[in-house]
Scaffold this motif. Structure first.
Motif, short mmCIF file in Angstrom:
data_model
loop_
_atom_site.label_atom_id
_atom_site.label_comp_id
_atom_site.label_asym_id
_atom_site.label_seq_id
_atom_site.Cartn_x
_atom_site.Cartn_y
_atom_site.Cartn_z
N ARG A 1 0.86 -1.19 0.00
CA ARG A 1 0.00 0.00 0.00
C ARG A 1 0.90 1.23 0.00
NH1 ARG A 1 -2.52 -2.24 4.52
NH2 ARG A 1 -4.50 -1.37 3.77
N ALA A 2 0.38 2.36 -0.48
CA ALA A 2 1.18 3.59 -0.54
C ALA A 2 0.28 4.77 -0.88
CB ALA A 2 2.28 3.46 -1.60
N ASP A 3 0.82 5.96 -0.69
CA ASP A 3 0.22 7.16 -1.24
C ASP A 3 0.75 7.28 -2.66
OD1 ASP A 3 -0.53 9.68 -2.06
OD2 ASP A 3 0.62 10.76 -0.55
N LEU A 4 -0.11 7.12 -3.64
CA LEU A 4 0.33 7.08 -5.04
C LEU A 4 0.96 8.40 -5.46
CD1 LEU A 4 0.13 5.00 -7.45
CD2 LEU A 4 -1.64 6.51 -8.34
N VAL A 5 0.50 9.50 -4.91
CA VAL A 5 1.08 10.80 -5.27
C VAL A 5 2.53 10.86 -4.79
CG1 VAL A 5 0.94 13.30 -4.96
CG2 VAL A 5 -1.16 11.97 -5.25
N MET B 1 -5.10 16.35 -6.45
CA MET B 1 -5.24 15.97 -5.03
C MET B 1 -3.86 15.84 -4.39
SD MET B 1 -6.51 12.08 -5.91
CE MET B 1 -7.52 12.68 -7.27
N ARG B 2 -3.81 16.16 -3.09
CA ARG B 2 -2.53 16.11 -2.39
C ARG B 2 -2.06 14.68 -2.13
NH1 ARG B 2 -0.71 20.99 -0.89
NH2 ARG B 2 -2.17 22.71 -0.49
N SER B 3 -3.01 13.75 -2.01
CA SER B 3 -2.62 12.36 -1.76
C SER B 3 -3.67 11.43 -2.33
CB SER B 3 -2.45 12.11 -0.26
OG SER B 3 -3.67 12.33 0.43
N LEU B 4 -3.27 10.19 -2.62
CA LEU B 4 -4.19 9.17 -3.12
C LEU B 4 -3.77 7.82 -2.55
CD1 LEU B 4 -6.60 8.54 -4.97
CD2 LEU B 4 -4.96 8.07 -6.80
N PRO B 5 -4.41 7.41 -1.41
CA PRO B 5 -4.04 6.12 -0.79
C PRO B 5 -4.52 4.95 -1.66
CG PRO B 5 -5.26 7.56 0.73
CD PRO B 5 -5.42 8.12 -0.64
N VAL B 6 -3.61 4.04 -1.97
CA VAL B 6 -3.95 2.86 -2.76
C VAL B 6 -3.33 1.62 -2.13
CG1 VAL B 6 -4.28 4.07 -4.96
CG2 VAL B 6 -1.99 3.26 -4.31
#
Length: 392
Positions: free
Chosen positions: A129-133, A385-390
């Motif tokens: 998992r990660a913040d894609l941004v 967007m500042r972040s995108l959790p995936v």
């Protein structure tokens, strides 16, 4: 019939999803009087596709605010850029940039773009998992543009901070500091390039070249060109990748269709640009004489903002425009503008987005959202967007 609306009063919901507001305005007419968030003055806002396309190419809508006594902050602290000049100065500057920032040069970057993409995924994917941004969408174009410009490795964290604050500032003071910092940064970098002699990066090309008439490029012009390359080659791509992946993950049927047929990747990227492009509104223009747009008369010197996000969801141009459809014929969208100010970095952004999204989908087979996206960037210029959790 035009309508006045104070966009700043609409709050966080407008920032998260401005499209219903733009749709309501568009239903009442293609041009309206608005007050943008965090602005004291009003401007005209163009929301119809045909009217926006025409306005983007109208030479009576000038970009140089200094002509009417309102120079932009970037112009004062960084220098004249393509976004704040009109012909003949704009023609001269764009010609200089186009000579170095060619399609051939972009194509030559393909193996390096693929390598950076693969390296980022090698680091990210074992985590699950990660913040894609933070982990992918941002470092890819940042690395590419820094290498293209010849910016030193150790400067990239600060480079990123100043770049983001310059186009989506958290406050007026932060914007001023970012532009001042970028101006100082590029002044030093240009001096280093001049002292070092010619190398194979783009900024060195510009430093050691001259205009067709043999005149040297001024330090002010070089700073402005370096800045516009940063914005054109970096910020748009970050948000194109993250918003594009978000659109796929919130439309599982479209994600499945792309996974099943990767030859659709070009069409998918164009639909991402149309549906949620990285530039919400083009930078201000000013009427150099009275102009009529969509039946609305705009007086001399009045500011005009052209809403690319609204234009690209105009049902008169795209049937069922709120539907995300990667098989749609999205040609003619205005995500990168139109006319002489068409985004110089568009070819690079497209190449990076295609490479990144294809590799991500091919290697992260169970890619899914891992929570809601972070806050959308402030202001009405950049859409991202500042972040995108995936997770996967």
């Amino acid at each position: 019939m035009s309508e006045f609306i104070d966009l700043g009063e609409l709050g966080a919901e407008f920032r998260r999803n401005p499209h219903p507001v733009y749709a309501r305005l568009r239903a009442k007419g293609p041009v309206h009087r608005v007050r943008p968030p965090a602005w004291e003055s009003e401007t005209w806002l163009v929301v119809g596709h045909e009217e926006a396309r025409t306005a983007l190419a109208d030479p009576r809508l000038a970009k140089d605010g200094a002509k009417i006594g309102t120079p932009a902050l970037d112009e004062e602290l960084v220098g004249k850029t393509l976004l704040s000049t009109d012909p003949p100065q704009h023609t001269r500057l764009r010609g200089l940039l186009s000579r170095s920032f060619t399609m051939r040069r972009v194509e030559e970057l393909l193996p390096r773009i693929q390598q950076i993409t693969d390296d980022l995924l090698d680091t990210m994917l074992p985590l699950g998992r990660a913040d894609l941004v933070e982990s992918f969408a941002l470092p890819l174009p940042l690395t590419v543009i820094c290498e293209l410009l010849g910016a030193p490795e150790m400067s990239r964290a600060e480079f990123r901070r100043m770049a983001t604050e310059s186009i989506a500032p958290s406050s007026p003071a932060a914007a001023h500091d970012a532009f001042a910092g970028l101006g100082a940064y590029f002044t030093e970098l240009i001096a280093d390039k001049r002292a070092a002699g010619p190398t194979d990066d783009l900024l060195s090309d510009l430093v050691h070249s001259s205009a067709e008439d043999g005149a040297p490029i001024s330090p002010d012009e070089l700073r402005g060109m370096a800045f516009i390359l940063l914005i054109a080659g970096y910020e748009s791509t970050v948000n194109l990748i993250s918003s594009g992946v978000h659109a796929l993950l919130t439309h599982p049927g479209q994600l499945a269709a792309l996974r099943a047929d990767m030859t659709l990747i070009d069409s998918a990227v164009e639909e991402m640009l149309r549906y949620e492009g990285p530039i919400e509104n083009a930078t201000f223009r000013y009427a150099s004489e009275p102009v009529e747009i969509g039946g609305v008369r705009i007086a001399k010197h009045e500011p005009v903002m052209i809403c690319l996000a609204a234009a690209d969801r105009d049902a008169d141009r795209y049937p069922d425009p709120e539907r995300f459809d990667i098989r749609r014929d999205s040609r003619g969208h205005l995500a990168f503008g139109h006319g002489i100010h068409f985004c110089l970095g568009a070819p690079l952004a497209r190449v990076e987005a295609r490479t990144a999204i294809r590799a991500l989908l091919e290697r992260a087979h169970d890619l899914a959202l891992d929570g809601p996206p972070g806050d959308w960037l402030p202001g009405t210029l950049i859409r991202g967007m500042r972040s995108l959790p995936v997770r996967w």
